[in-house]
Design an enzyme around this catalytic site. Structure first.
Site, PDB file in Angstrom:
ATOM      1  N   ASP A 171     -15.731  -3.871  43.950  1.00 45.71           N
ATOM      2  CA  ASP A 171     -14.740  -4.800  43.470  1.00 45.71           C
ATOM      3  C   ASP A 171     -13.974  -4.059  42.292  1.00 45.71           C
ATOM      4  O   ASP A 171     -14.073  -4.767  41.097  1.00 45.71           O
ATOM      5  CB  ASP A 171     -15.525  -5.972  43.317  1.00 45.71           C
ATOM      6  CG  ASP A 171     -16.785  -5.758  42.596  1.00 45.71           C
ATOM      7  OD1 ASP A 171     -17.300  -4.627  42.275  1.00 45.71           O
ATOM      8  OD2 ASP A 171     -17.450  -6.803  41.929  1.00 45.71           O
ATOM      9  N   ASP A 181      -1.549  -4.193  14.467  1.00 44.72           N
ATOM     10  CA  ASP A 181      -1.504  -2.930  13.629  1.00 44.72           C
ATOM     11  C   ASP A 181      -2.032  -1.680  14.496  1.00 44.72           C
ATOM     12  O   ASP A 181      -1.711  -0.701  14.668  1.00 44.72           O
ATOM     13  CB  ASP A 181      -2.174  -3.237  12.287  1.00 44.72           C
ATOM     14  CG  ASP A 181      -1.544  -1.907  11.374  1.00 44.72           C
ATOM     15  OD1 ASP A 181      -0.802  -1.181  11.635  1.00 44.72           O
ATOM     16  OD2 ASP A 181      -2.956  -1.527  10.681  1.00 44.72           O
ATOM     17  N   GLU A 193       0.807  -1.117   0.250  1.00 42.35           N
ATOM     18  CA  GLU A 193       0.090   0.109  -0.068  1.00 42.35           C
ATOM     19  C   GLU A 193       0.829   1.195  -0.126  1.00 42.35           C
ATOM     20  O   GLU A 193       0.565   2.223  -0.759  1.00 42.35           O
ATOM     21  CB  GLU A 193      -0.992  -0.181   1.126  1.00 42.35           C
ATOM     22  CG  GLU A 193      -1.709   1.084   1.255  1.00 42.35           C
ATOM     23  CD  GLU A 193      -2.811   1.616   0.238  1.00 42.35           C
ATOM     24  OE1 GLU A 193      -3.357   0.282  -0.134  1.00 42.35           O
ATOM     25  OE2 GLU A 193      -3.573   2.501   0.277  1.00 42.35           O
ATOM     26  N   ASP A 194       1.759   1.244   0.747  1.00 44.57           N
ATOM     27  CA  ASP A 194       2.690   2.326   1.074  1.00 44.57           C
ATOM     28  C   ASP A 194       4.118   2.805   0.263  1.00 44.57           C
ATOM     29  O   ASP A 194       4.694   3.728   0.438  1.00 44.57           O
ATOM     30  CB  ASP A 194       2.809   2.604   2.550  1.00 44.57           C
ATOM     31  CG  ASP A 194       1.613   2.940   3.291  1.00 44.57           C
ATOM     32  OD1 ASP A 194       0.613   3.188   2.718  1.00 44.57           O
ATOM     33  OD2 ASP A 194       1.609   2.739   4.367  1.00 44.57           O
TER      34      ASP A 194
HETATM   35 MN    MN Z   1       0.170  -0.168   9.744  1.00 43.70          MN
END
Ligand code: MN
Length: 714
Positions: free
Chosen positions: A259, A139, A76-77
């Site tokens: 509690d 992630d 993707e990047d």
């Molecule tokens: Mn990521």
């Protein structure tokens, strides 16, 4: 930043057979691919996939998953392509990376529809291989941990989405540690003042309770040792968000929420769990209603444990979870824990047997049936937040409903028209009440009648949003129809008194003059009391003088002349007609109606004192007559009983009422003015008609301790 060999070592610590070469190649490839990219924090971008991989080593996942984590943002990047990943790392890892690439856009969500569409993609991708989900959750967890570097506006959105989707999803997959950490970070972003408040209180409690935690721990361990049980005992403080949720759910303040400390007792086998429970309950008092055995009946996310709360050594409530070590693994790491027992590439198979994963598959199947994205999102959110019951149609179609759902919810889940026309049901072949809470695996047959419409009271019974809104819609339509019907009868009666008939054509022509779109609208307005029948008559050019029904009352007439009366069919709450609450009214007694604008008609018995206030408003009076009551229908009547202040007096009264099959809806006691030894009981009864009521009143009068019985007149 973690070194290449450090990562490999971490994996090898729990998986000596780890594919070292694969891990090394993935590390180098991802580092090169991300190159000089940086994150919002200014750090090298590669630190992110590396941290995600590290989180997954904490979950003890296989080399392929760790490699996919390193590579998850490359396609993707960066310049990297799917083909290249296939060439270099093979199909298995490429498929994981591809799944992660497809759902990558989930991180830049804006519109609800896009979010739903992306969630759909996420679920589809992870249904193919649950490791996609595990990487995605890691992630998101790392993104949450570094959220403070992100711009405030984007921070809000990510926190919101985490709270709504990822945290529940982690919980649903049984990954409690991931869920808790996500929730606590999101909580601080979304509601900083409340989070701060709870943290502050926790700090104070911590200081006040001082050594209590270790003291209880010690006492527990010792008690178990005395019985020859070697247990790992640990005390821990609950997380701020889980405390907050409990406060919300139980409507408690933090002080009431005793509690906030929980203890865990971890054992080697199931027998020891039950033995330990015995020891604990022998030593300390158990708090009633707090014992739950999720070992014999696990939760839908595979969670197994015994829960109990006891009154501890300093009289404080001590919450305890008792389970085996392997149950504990699953309790904290959920589906990820199943991966422990698998080997090599077939890693997903053990996971697939878990019921959490089966739930996921099911969710994906339902979403493939083509709901609109928005509906799907709503549906999925509900599914994530509630425990589910899975039920079946006779043909074997699976219907997933939130826990607590009824056959009515089931009917609406099939189709709105099935819900609207539902009159009964069979569960597993047996006739059952529509309010029955459905259980997992129930086969439900819905019995329908085309003449039926859903009673308004169902709205409070059902749990699904779909059923609630459908019932509300049907009720609105039904009430409008009733109002229009009443309106028509009011107009017809008014005209009949003048020996006229309603001319439909003239009425339709007159309606616009009254500001209504059509005749039904105008008639509904008349029925509701927003418009008078006379207004319509006037608009049609007829001049009619209102008749004062008050005369009927003065003559104390027992029977209506019938001719001008409206039949009273249903008079239940939510209907267009309702019975005056202070007096009640029952079939067989003379009644009149008072029209109140916007509310419709209130039914009064003719003797009601409250009627006096309407003396000057003849337009509001409507002559009524009882219609045929439905089988078993009950009507309210309020009676006053003057009774001796003696032992057993009240019992005598309730006995008579019970013997005659009547119910007491309300009972109030008043001291009798002046006379000390008597008091007044005012009771709201439910009876079938005036005869039923008279029998009860006469029998009450015959009781020696009863001095007088009368109807309450308002
Ligand atoms: Mn990521």
């Amino acid at each position: 930043m973690m070194r290449q060999y450090e990562l490999v070592e971490r994996v090898q610590r729990y998986d000596p057979q780890a594919d070292e070469d694969l891990l090394n190649r993935a590390y180098v490839y991802a580092m090169k691919a991300h190159g000089t990219q940086t994150r919002a924090s200014g750090e090298a971008y590669f630190s992110h996939p590396l941290e995600v991989a590290a989180i997954l080593t904490d979950m003890k996942l296989d080399s392929a998953t760790i490699a996919a984590a390193l590579l998850h943002d490359t396609v993707e990047d960066t310049e990297a392509t799917h083909g290249e990943i296939v060439d270099k790392f093979g199909f298995e890892i490429a498929a994981l990376v591809d799944g992660l690439t497809k759902i990558k856009k989930l991180d830049v969500v804006t519109k609800e529809a896009t979010q739903a569409e992306n969630l759909r993609k996420l679920l589809l991708a992870m249904a193919k291989d649950v490791r996609v989900l595990l990487v995605k959750l890691a992630d998101r967890l790392h993104n949450m941990r570094t959220l403070h570097h992100v711009k405030p506006e984007k921070r809000q959105r990510i926190a919101q989405e985490t709270m709504e989707i990822y945290a529940p999803l982690a919980g649903r997959m049984g990954m409690q540690l991931v869920r808790e950490e996500m929730e606590d970070i999101a909580f601080k972003v979304l509601d900083p003042s409340t989070a701060e408040f709870i943290n502050g209180r926790l700090e104070r409690l911590r200081a006040e309770s001082g050594s209590i935690l270790t003291e209880i721990e010690g006492a527990l361990r010792q008690a178990l040792e005395e019985h020859g049980i070697a247990a790992e005992v640990s005390g821990r403080e609950k997380k701020p968000y889980s405390i907050y949720r409990k406060m919300q759910r139980k409507h408690l303040s933090l002080d009431q929420l005793a509690d906030i400390f929980g203890f865990r007792v971890l054992l080697d086998n199931v027998d020891e769990c039950y033995l330990s429970l015995g020891v604990v309950h022998q030593k300390w008092f158990a708090v009633p209603g707090r014992f739950k055995d999720y070992i014999s009946s696990p939760k839908a996310n595979d969670y197994r444990s015994i829960h109990t709360t006891v009154i501890g050594p300093h009289s404080q409530r001590v919450e305890m979870q008792i389970r085996t070590k392997s149950m504990h693994e699953i309790a904290e790491r959920g589906v990820a824990a199943h991966a422990l027992y698998k080997e090599g590439a077939g890693s997903a198979s053990a996971v697939e047997d878990s019921s959490a994963y089966k739930w996921l598959r099911h969710l994906v199947e339902t979403l493939q049936e083509g709901e609109s994205p928005k509906e799907f999102l709503e549906h999925t959110r509900l599914e994530l937040f509630h425990d589910q019951v899975f039920c079946f149609t006779p043909k074997g179609k699976l219907i997933a409903l939130p826990r607590g759902a009824t056959p009515i919810d089931f009917a609406y889940a099939l189709h709105t028209s099935i819900g609207d026309s539902c009159v009964g049901c069979k569960i597993n072949g047996r006739t059952a009440a529509l309010v029955t809470k459905l259980e997992n695996g129930d086969e439900v047959v819905i019995i329908r009648s085309d003449a039926a419409s859903p009673p308004p009271a169902w709205e409070a019974i059902v749990v699904t949003g779909k059923a609630k809104s459908a019932i509300r819609r049907a009720t609105r339509a039904d009430i409008r129809k009733q109002y229009a019907h009443i309106g028509r009868e009011l107009v017809e009666k008014l005209l009949a008194r003048q020996k006229l008939e309603l001319n439909e054509k003239e009425a339709v022509a007159a309606v616009p003059r009254l500001g209504h779109k059509n005749l039904d609208d105008a008639l509904a307005a008349i029925g509701r009391g927003d418009l008078s029948a006379n207004d319509l008559a006037k608009a049609m050019g007829l001049e009619i003088e209102a008749k004062n029904l008050r005369g009927l009352r003065k003559r104390n007439s027992k029977e209506s002349d019938g001719k001008f009366s409206l039949p009273v069919r249903g008079a239940a709450a939510g209907m267009a007609m309702k019975i005056h609450a202070a007096t009640g009214a029952v079939p067989g007694e003379r009644i009149v109606g008072i029209v109140t604008p916007g509310e419709g008609i209130t039914i009064y018995p003719i003797y009601a004192d409250a009627l006096e206030q309407f003396d000057q408003e003849p337009d509001r009076w409507v002559d009524l007559a009882w219609g045929v009551a439905e089988e078993g229908q009950r009507f309210p009547a309020r009676i006053a009983i003057n009774i001796a202040n003696e032992v057993g007096a009240l019992a005598q009264v309730t006995q008579v009422i019970g013997e005659h099959g009547s119910n007491i809806d309300e009972l109030t006691l008043h001291a009798h003015h002046g006379v000390r030894d008597f008091y007044d009981l005012v009771i709201l009864l439910e009876v079938t008609d005036i005869r039923h009521l008279n029998v009860i009143m006469n029998e009450l009068k015959a009781k020696p301790l009863v001095s007088d019985v009368s109807r309450v007149t308002g």
